[in-house]
Write a protein that holds these residues in place. Structure first.
Motif, short mmCIF file in Angstrom:
data_model
loop_
_atom_site.label_atom_id
_atom_site.label_comp_id
_atom_site.label_asym_id
_atom_site.label_seq_id
_atom_site.Cartn_x
_atom_site.Cartn_y
_atom_site.Cartn_z
N PHE A 1 17.17 -10.25 -1.02
CA PHE A 1 16.34 -9.12 -1.67
C PHE A 1 15.18 -9.91 -2.24
N LEU A 2 15.09 -10.76 -2.92
CA LEU A 2 14.06 -11.24 -3.49
C LEU A 2 13.24 -11.81 -2.48
N LYS A 3 13.74 -12.70 -1.55
CA LYS A 3 12.99 -13.35 -0.48
C LYS A 3 12.39 -12.38 0.56
N LEU A 4 13.18 -11.00 0.73
CA LEU A 4 12.54 -10.00 1.66
C LEU A 4 11.22 -9.64 0.90
N ALA A 5 11.66 -9.25 -0.47
CA ALA A 5 10.26 -8.81 -1.23
C ALA A 5 8.95 -9.66 -1.12
N LYS A 6 9.39 -10.80 -1.42
CA LYS A 6 8.12 -12.06 -1.26
C LYS A 6 7.52 -11.90 -0.14
N ASP A 7 8.09 -11.93 1.02
CA ASP A 7 7.83 -11.87 2.36
C ASP A 7 6.84 -10.61 2.55
N LYS A 8 7.35 -9.55 1.91
CA LYS A 8 6.66 -8.35 2.24
C LYS A 8 5.05 -8.36 1.42
N ILE A 9 5.24 -9.03 0.14
CA ILE A 9 4.15 -8.99 -0.61
C ILE A 9 3.17 -9.89 0.00
N ASN A 10 3.73 -10.73 0.46
CA ASN A 10 2.73 -12.01 0.96
C ASN A 10 1.92 -11.21 2.26
N GLU A 11 2.51 -10.41 3.09
CA GLU A 11 1.89 -9.63 4.13
C GLU A 11 0.99 -8.58 3.73
N PHE A 12 1.67 -7.74 2.65
CA PHE A 12 1.11 -6.80 2.06
C PHE A 12 -0.50 -7.05 1.44
N THR A 13 -0.51 -8.24 1.00
CA THR A 13 -1.81 -8.60 0.15
C THR A 13 -2.82 -9.36 1.25
N LYS A 14 -2.52 -9.43 2.22
CA LYS A 14 -3.42 -10.03 3.42
C LYS A 14 -4.24 -9.01 3.66
N LYS A 15 -4.94 -8.60 2.41
CA LYS A 15 -6.21 -7.71 2.98
C LYS A 15 -7.54 -8.05 2.86
N LYS A 16 -8.45 -7.95 3.44
CA LYS A 16 -9.87 -8.51 3.20
C LYS A 16 -10.50 -7.86 2.16
N TYR A 17 -10.11 -6.84 1.65
CA TYR A 17 -10.76 -6.16 0.33
C TYR A 17 -10.04 -6.78 -0.96
N LEU A 18 -9.17 -7.84 -0.76
CA LEU A 18 -8.60 -8.56 -1.84
C LEU A 18 -9.03 -9.79 -1.93
N GLU A 19 -10.11 -10.38 -0.91
CA GLU A 19 -10.49 -11.77 -1.13
C GLU A 19 -11.49 -11.52 -2.58
N GLY A 20 -11.26 -12.96 -3.03
CA GLY A 20 -11.94 -12.97 -4.15
C GLY A 20 -11.34 -12.59 -5.49
N ILE A 21 -10.31 -11.69 -5.34
CA ILE A 21 -9.85 -11.18 -6.48
C ILE A 21 -8.23 -12.02 -6.72
N PRO A 22 -8.19 -12.60 -7.99
CA PRO A 22 -6.91 -13.25 -8.25
C PRO A 22 -5.71 -11.80 -8.32
N VAL A 23 -4.80 -12.54 -7.61
CA VAL A 23 -3.58 -11.41 -7.54
C VAL A 23 -2.22 -12.16 -7.94
N ASP A 24 -1.44 -11.69 -9.05
CA ASP A 24 -0.29 -12.17 -9.46
C ASP A 24 0.71 -11.16 -8.98
N SER A 25 1.94 -11.45 -8.84
CA SER A 25 3.13 -10.62 -8.30
C SER A 25 4.42 -10.47 -9.28
N ILE A 26 4.88 -9.53 -9.55
CA ILE A 26 6.35 -9.40 -10.12
C ILE A 26 6.98 -8.80 -9.42
N ILE A 27 8.28 -9.12 -9.32
CA ILE A 27 9.58 -8.70 -8.70
C ILE A 27 10.64 -8.33 -9.64
N GLN A 28 11.17 -7.11 -9.89
CA GLN A 28 12.05 -6.74 -10.67
C GLN A 28 13.01 -5.76 -10.12
N ASN A 29 14.49 -5.83 -10.48
CA ASN A 29 15.36 -4.94 -10.00
C ASN A 29 15.04 -3.45 -10.57
N TYR A 30 14.96 -2.30 -9.74
CA TYR A 30 14.77 -0.91 -10.03
C TYR A 30 15.72 -0.51 -11.07
#
Length: 273
Positions: free
Chosen positions: A59-88
């Motif tokens: 589930f962790l790998k699946l979430a990381k892959d989704k975040i990597n794909e989700f953050t491939k947005k042009k409007y995020l260029e130049g903005i530092p982005v961190d990610s946190i994954i935790q169990n609901y």
């Protein structure tokens, strides 16, 4: 403003929130922190340690892959982005994550709810609004038009709302936006005559220490009056204080801020009193 927390579930609504957060981040040169809750069930966690570890890694790998794909947005260029994954566990924990990460604001999307589902279940957005000690901006629709030029703050003109006004005013100034106040006059348990309302307006301005325009708006419902006023004024952002009620008090009394943020079509900023 240095950090903005954005809870994401990879839906279009959380993408709207991410785009809105990107605009705020660019304006203030801030970092975005993405929070994704996996939601591993208790049945999975009840398995053996080996099975649990393998499942968690999956589930962790699946979430990381989704975040990597989700953050491939042009409007995020130049903005530092961190990610946190935790169990609901509970969306009220979003506040704790925001504080631990020293965030200044939470921006999240909302599907909105209605009918019996709203009464008995509520929404994750409501839970965050109710528990957050930080300002929360709730995004309902596509944020390509998230350009704040006119802000409306609605409140009951109690003195406790003055710090909320100051925060809203600071946000307005940072965005070169106008800010106007509205008091919705409605029949009910807290009904006041117009003269009493005018007196409260003057006391609010006196306590604030400056002259501001406070608009008087009549409606049968405070919530509906706020939404109608924002529509008539073509507002870009509604600011509303919240007490963050919990437990039985919340169930019986309800929260105007939660209800409005759940039903408004424009972005809503809630600020805890």
């Amino acid at each position: 403003m240095k950090k903005i927390l954005v809870p994401v579930d990879f839906s279009k609504h959380s993408e709207y929130a991410l785009e809105a957060a990107s605009k705020i981040a660019k304006q203030h040169k801030a970092k975005i922190v993405l929070l994704h809750m996996i939601g591993i069930s208790d049945s999975v966690l009840a398995n053996s340690e080996i099975a649990e570890e393998a499942e968690a890694k999956y589930f962790l790998k699946l979430a990381k892959d989704k975040i990597n794909e989700f953050t491939k947005k042009k409007y995020l260029e130049g903005i530092p982005v961190d990610s946190i994954i935790q169990n609901y566990k509970d969306f009220e924990e979003v506040n704790q994550v925001a504080l631990e990460q020293n965030c200044d604001m939470i921006v999240m999307g909302s599907h909105g709810t209605s009918g019996l589902k709203e009464l008995f279940v509520g929404s994750n957005t409501e839970k965050v609004v109710r528990s957050s000690e930080l300002p929360v901006i709730v995004i309902k629709a596509g944020s390509s038009g998230f350009d704040v030029k006119r802000m409306v703050m609605a409140c009951d003109l109690e003195k406790e709302a003055i710090p909320v006004y100051r925060k809203a005013e600071a946000f307005a100034q940072l965005n070169n936006a106008s800010l106007e106040m509205v008091y919705v006059h409605s029949a009910g348990a807290n009904f006041m005559g117009r003269d009493d309302v005018v007196e409260r307006m003057e006391n609010f301005k006196k306590e604030l220490g400056k002259e501001i325009d406070i608009h008087f708006y009549d409606d049968n419902s405070v919530e509906r009056g706020i939404l109608r006023y924002c529509f008539e004024r073509n507002a870009d952002l509604l600011v509303i204080p919240t007490h963050g009620r919990k437990g039985l008090d919340h169930f019986v009394v309800g929260s105007l801020a939660e209800n409005v943020s759940n039903h408004a079509k424009i972005p809503v900023m809630t600020i805890k009193i």
